[in-house]
Design a protein around this motif. Structure first.
Motif, PDB file in Angstrom:
ATOM      1  N   PHE A   9       2.357  -4.570   0.832  1.00  0.00           N
ATOM      2  CA  PHE A   9       1.614  -4.568   2.090  1.00  0.00           C
ATOM      3  C   PHE A   9       0.150  -4.186   1.858  1.00  0.00           C
ATOM      4  N   TYR A  10      -0.057  -3.155   1.013  1.00  0.00           N
ATOM      5  CA  TYR A  10      -1.413  -2.697   0.698  1.00  0.00           C
ATOM      6  C   TYR A  10      -2.202  -3.781  -0.038  1.00  0.00           C
ATOM      7  N   CYS A  11      -1.543  -4.446  -0.996  1.00  0.00           N
ATOM      8  CA  CYS A  11      -2.207  -5.512  -1.756  1.00  0.00           C
ATOM      9  C   CYS A  11      -2.644  -6.652  -0.835  1.00  0.00           C
ATOM     10  N   PHE A  12      -1.764  -7.043   0.079  1.00  0.00           N
ATOM     11  CA  PHE A  12      -2.106  -8.115   1.010  1.00  0.00           C
ATOM     12  C   PHE A  12      -3.239  -7.682   1.946  1.00  0.00           C
ATOM     13  N   LEU A  13      -3.227  -6.420   2.308  1.00  0.00           N
ATOM     14  CA  LEU A  13      -4.280  -5.891   3.182  1.00  0.00           C
ATOM     15  C   LEU A  13      -5.639  -5.963   2.482  1.00  0.00           C
TER      16      LEU A  13
END
Ligand SMILES: [Zn+2]
Length: 74
Positions: A9-13
């Protein structure tokens, strides 16, 4: 939420933020370049001077005599 999901989720953010910044600056630079590239031709009605003005102006003042002129239409 487990650690893997949070990491993904953090990477996509982060990727989304950079993609958004890239698109924003690309469009802004393109708009700036287009405005700089575009020239409007004018023909002075008083002294006959031909000149061009940057941007998208409908009328402009002659640099030689100060007469207000409408843009040339072809
Ligand atoms: Zn003029």
């Amino acid at each position: 939420m487990d650690l893997v999901t949070a990491t993904v989720f953090y990477c996509f953010l982060v990727a989304g933020i950079f993609l958004g910044l890239w698109v924003y600056y690309d469009r802004r630079d393109h708009a700036r370049f287009e405005a700089e590239r575009r020239h409007v031709p004018f023909h002075c009605q008083r002294c006959g001077h031909l000149y061009a003005v940057q941007g998208d102006a409908a009328q402009s003042v002659c640099p030689k005599c100060g007469q207000e002129n409408q843009r040339l239409k072809f």
